[in-house]
Design a protein around this motif. Structure first.
Motif, PDB file in Angstrom:
ATOM      1  N   HIS A  60     -35.450  45.012 -22.351  1.00  0.00           N
ATOM      2  CA  HIS A  60     -34.046  45.252 -22.648  1.00  0.00           C
ATOM      3  C   HIS A  60     -33.678  44.510 -23.927  1.00  0.00           C
ATOM      4  CE1 HIS A  60     -32.949  45.836 -18.093  1.00  0.00           C
ATOM      5  NE2 HIS A  60     -33.534  46.901 -18.605  1.00  0.00           N
ATOM      6  N   GLU A  83     -27.000  45.861 -13.911  1.00  0.00           N
ATOM      7  CA  GLU A  83     -28.448  46.006 -14.001  1.00  0.00           C
ATOM      8  C   GLU A  83     -29.088  44.655 -14.205  1.00  0.00           C
ATOM      9  OE1 GLU A  83     -31.148  48.549 -15.127  1.00  0.00           O
ATOM     10  OE2 GLU A  83     -30.172  50.132 -14.052  1.00  0.00           O
ATOM     11  N   SER A  84     -28.363  43.603 -14.057  1.00  0.00           N
ATOM     12  CA  SER A  84     -29.009  42.305 -14.261  1.00  0.00           C
ATOM     13  C   SER A  84     -28.561  41.329 -13.192  1.00  0.00           C
ATOM     14  CB  SER A  84     -28.737  41.765 -15.660  1.00  0.00           C
ATOM     15  OG  SER A  84     -27.441  42.059 -16.065  1.00  0.00           O
ATOM     16  N   GLY A 116     -34.685  49.594 -22.626  1.00  0.00           N
ATOM     17  CA  GLY A 116     -33.395  49.855 -21.989  1.00  0.00           C
ATOM     18  C   GLY A 116     -32.306  49.006 -22.607  1.00  0.00           C
ATOM     19  N   ALA A 118     -28.819  47.462 -21.344  1.00  0.00           N
ATOM     20  CA  ALA A 118     -28.117  47.284 -20.070  1.00  0.00           C
ATOM     21  C   ALA A 118     -27.101  46.148 -20.161  1.00  0.00           C
ATOM     22  CB  ALA A 118     -29.139  46.990 -18.963  1.00  0.00           C
ATOM     23  N   ASP A 122     -21.011  46.421 -21.111  1.00  0.00           N
ATOM     24  CA  ASP A 122     -21.376  47.812 -20.818  1.00  0.00           C
ATOM     25  C   ASP A 122     -21.830  48.480 -22.112  1.00  0.00           C
ATOM     26  OD1 ASP A 122     -21.324  50.125 -18.833  1.00  0.00           O
ATOM     27  OD2 ASP A 122     -20.356  50.944 -20.628  1.00  0.00           O
ATOM     28  N   SER A 149     -28.059  51.950 -19.264  1.00  0.00           N
ATOM     29  CA  SER A 149     -27.387  51.761 -17.979  1.00  0.00           C
ATOM     30  C   SER A 149     -25.908  51.523 -18.231  1.00  0.00           C
ATOM     31  CB  SER A 149     -28.004  50.548 -17.287  1.00  0.00           C
ATOM     32  OG  SER A 149     -27.266  50.226 -16.146  1.00  0.00           O
ATOM     33  N   THR A 150     -25.034  52.211 -17.481  1.00  0.00           N
ATOM     34  CA  THR A 150     -23.606  52.110 -17.765  1.00  0.00           C
ATOM     35  C   THR A 150     -22.778  52.135 -16.488  1.00  0.00           C
ATOM     36  OG1 THR A 150     -21.743  53.224 -18.860  1.00  0.00           O
ATOM     37  CG2 THR A 150     -23.514  54.634 -18.090  1.00  0.00           C
ATOM     38  N   THR A 171     -28.827  55.431 -16.342  1.00  0.00           N
ATOM     39  CA  THR A 171     -28.428  54.882 -15.037  1.00  0.00           C
ATOM     40  C   THR A 171     -26.917  54.745 -15.013  1.00  0.00           C
ATOM     41  OG1 THR A 171     -30.485  53.656 -14.760  1.00  0.00           O
ATOM     42  CG2 THR A 171     -28.584  52.878 -13.508  1.00  0.00           C
ATOM     43  N   THR A 173     -23.912  53.115 -12.620  1.00  0.00           N
ATOM     44  CA  THR A 173     -23.637  52.315 -11.419  1.00  0.00           C
ATOM     45  C   THR A 173     -22.449  52.928 -10.702  1.00  0.00           C
ATOM     46  OG1 THR A 173     -24.537  50.344 -12.421  1.00  0.00           O
ATOM     47  CG2 THR A 173     -23.077  50.021 -10.537  1.00  0.00           C
ATOM     48  N   ALA A 303     -30.418  41.175 -18.961  1.00  0.00           N
ATOM     49  CA  ALA A 303     -30.072  42.123 -20.028  1.00  0.00           C
ATOM     50  C   ALA A 303     -30.968  41.946 -21.251  1.00  0.00           C
ATOM     51  CB  ALA A 303     -28.616  41.969 -20.427  1.00  0.00           C
TER      52      ALA A 303
END
Ligand code: CLF
Ligand code: SF4
Length: 503
Positions: A60, A83-84, A116, A118, A122, A149-150, A171, A173, A303
């Motif tokens: 990331h 994501e973390s 990624g 993340a 955001d 990822s959002t 991704t 959430t 992240a």
């Protein structure tokens, strides 16, 4: 849509390994059912394929500091907890610094296949920084898969840009589809230059998430949905979430446990909201699995994570170290391609062998037992490659498998450090071994490459059988072999009453 049809086709199928595809994410065997274009997207992505996470790494880059919503499990001093791991702070990079870091990591760790974004906020609340990073990488490092990822609030207006930069994996959430539940998770969102609160805010967020999901699926982008399991808030509700996102074409559902520690200063942490027990997480994942492919190997990465899932090699790639590295990325790509091809060949061979052996071993257990025996949980110490290749005392986490007369299935991982190991906050001193024993709760055997005399005795005393006889063997074959030995030794004899009681 193509993806939702795939999901339906996969649901409930039994792989050759006896592993229900709907219950454990995409294993290598299950990939063989997918069309070539989807297999290509998934086979070396360590999050989208459970098998791949034994062989391939991700990284990331923390380029996105701002966020447009507030979650009750997040303290804005730390990284995005979607994501973390909560309570972690990453150093924010510029897009240029991030690209340099990615090329340095890709040249040094050729198994790194996915980049990624993340956080730490955001990514889509920072669209310029995020998209600029993706744009430069798609030009300069075209052999790396791009992933984002959002929280989904800004997703619909970013979908076309994401598609333009060749981003195959997104991704979202999604913790709820009911605004009343959402109001208990999100105190506010920032929307059209205004702060909006309560049910109204949750309703907008949910609508944006669902719209974004549909738009991505319509463009053939694979969507993984992350959900944070918050006991008493959305635990029952997540079954409904899973059904809905599957119906809309999400590829994979990753239910993650809430981490709420008072010292992280989050609303939930301060209010004493508890985290789920491993059994609660597994029960919910199993309940959702009837409808959806579930991810069970998520490590709630940082992240700025670098390396295999569960490992962090970030210290090797600090900005000052990267500055002094000379990277010839053209040469690195040649080396990377050769290594990826070799891993793919190994995986294909392993998959074919596993299908043959697992079918035989399941059949032999079934023939000899008439399916009378209860399932058994076993823990495995591994440092990757799908093998039992780690010393018990070196394991900072264990992978947990369930063996039954239907075969072997991956259940999840248990981190030793997520339990008390005797730090100052504990109140009483516990040894690392005591921490491992707590992590192994519910397991009846632990398979490792080696184990010392003292832990051996303590594990036996705790009812967990240590086993070092399958060192360097493939995990699932070894687990099935131990299960067969347990049956043959009579250890599972007369357990019919227990089986019925559990059922
Ligand atoms: Fe990163 Fe997420 Fe892409 Fe993976 S992580 S942006 S999908 S490359 Fe993976 Fe880490 Fe779990 Fe995320 S293990 S926290 S699911
Ligand atoms: Fe924190 Fe991420 Fe939620 Fe934003 S989306 S409040 S950064 S957890």
């Amino acid at each position: 849509m193509e993806l939702s049809v795939l999901g339906q086709n996969n649901g409930g199928q039994q792989s050759a390994g006896g592993c229900a595809s709907s219950s454990c994410g995409s294993t290598n065997d299950q990939l063989s059912h997918l069309p070539d274009n989807i297999r290509e997207k998934v086979h070396n992505h360590p999050c989208y394929s459970e098998e791949a996470h034994h062989y391939f790494a991700r990284m990331h880059v923390a380029v996105a500091p701002a966020c447009n919503i507030q979650c009750h499990y997040c303290n804005r001093k730390y990284d995005c907890a979607n994501e973390s791991r909560p309570g972690v702070v990453s150093e924010v990079l510029t897009p240029e610094q991030a690209v340099k870091k990615v090329k340095a990591v890709a040249a040094t760790i050729p198994q790194m296949t996915v980049l990624g974004i993340a956080g730490p906020g955001d990514p889509l609340a920072n669209p310029q920084r995020t998209l600029e990073t993706f744009r430069m990488l798609s030009e300069q490092a075209p052999d790396i898969k791009l992933c984002v990822s959002t929280n989904g609030l800004a997703l619909p207006e970013c979908v076309d840009e994401l598609a333009k930069h060749n981003i195959d994996h997104v991704t979202i959430t999604i913790n709820c589809v009911d605004p009343e539940v959402g109001a208990k998770i999100y105190p506010w969102i920032y929307w059209n230059n205004k702060r909006i609160r309560g049910v109204k805010a949750a309703k907008i967020l949910i609508e944006q998430q669902q719209k974004g999901l549909e738009m991505l699926v319509a463009r053939g982008i694979l969507v993984k949905v992350n959900s944070v399991l918050i006991p008493g808030v959305n635990d029952e509700h997540l079954k409904e979430v899973s059904k809905i996102v599957k119906a809309k074409g999400a590829f994979l559902h990753n239910v993650m446990p809430l981490i709420a520690e008072p010292e992280h200063g989050t609303f939930y942490g301060v209010m004493g909201q508890r985290s789920p027990e491993p059994e609660e997480l597994q029960d919910l994942q199993d309940a959702c699995a009837g409808d959806m492919n579930m991810m069970r190997h998520c490590r709630q990465c940082r992240a700025d994570a670098v390396g295999m899932l569960g490992e962090d090699r970030g210290d090797e790639f600090t900005l000052d170290k990267i500055e002094s590295m000379e990277i010839d990325y053209e040469a690195a790509m040649v080396k990377r391609a050769a290594i990826h091809a070799a891993i793919k060949e190994e995986l294909d061979e392993k998959s074919a062998k596993k299908a043959r052996l697992a079918g035989l071993s399941v059949a032999s257990v079934q023939n000899s037992t008439s399916g009378r025996y209860r399932p058994v949980l076993m823990a495995v110490a591994t440092s990757g490659g799908g093998l039992i290749n780690q010393h018990f005392g070196h394991a900072s986490e264990f992978l947990v498998y369930e063996a039954s007369t239907s075969g072997v299935r991956f259940i999840g991982h248990r981190r030793v450090d997520q339990y008390c190991v005797g730090n100052d906050t504990c109140g009483e001193k516990e040894s690392a071994l005591a921490g491992s024993l707590r992590a192994l709760k519910g397991c009846e055997a632990v398979l490792c490459s080696k184990i010392g005399f003292e832990p051996w005795s303590d594990l036996e005393a705790a009812g967990i059988q240590p086993n070092g006889e399958h060192a360097m063997e493939p995990i699932e074959e070894a687990v099935m072999a131990v299960y067969r030995e347990m049956i043959e030794s009579g250890r599972l004899e007369n357990d019919g009453a227990l089986l019925q009681a559990k059922a």
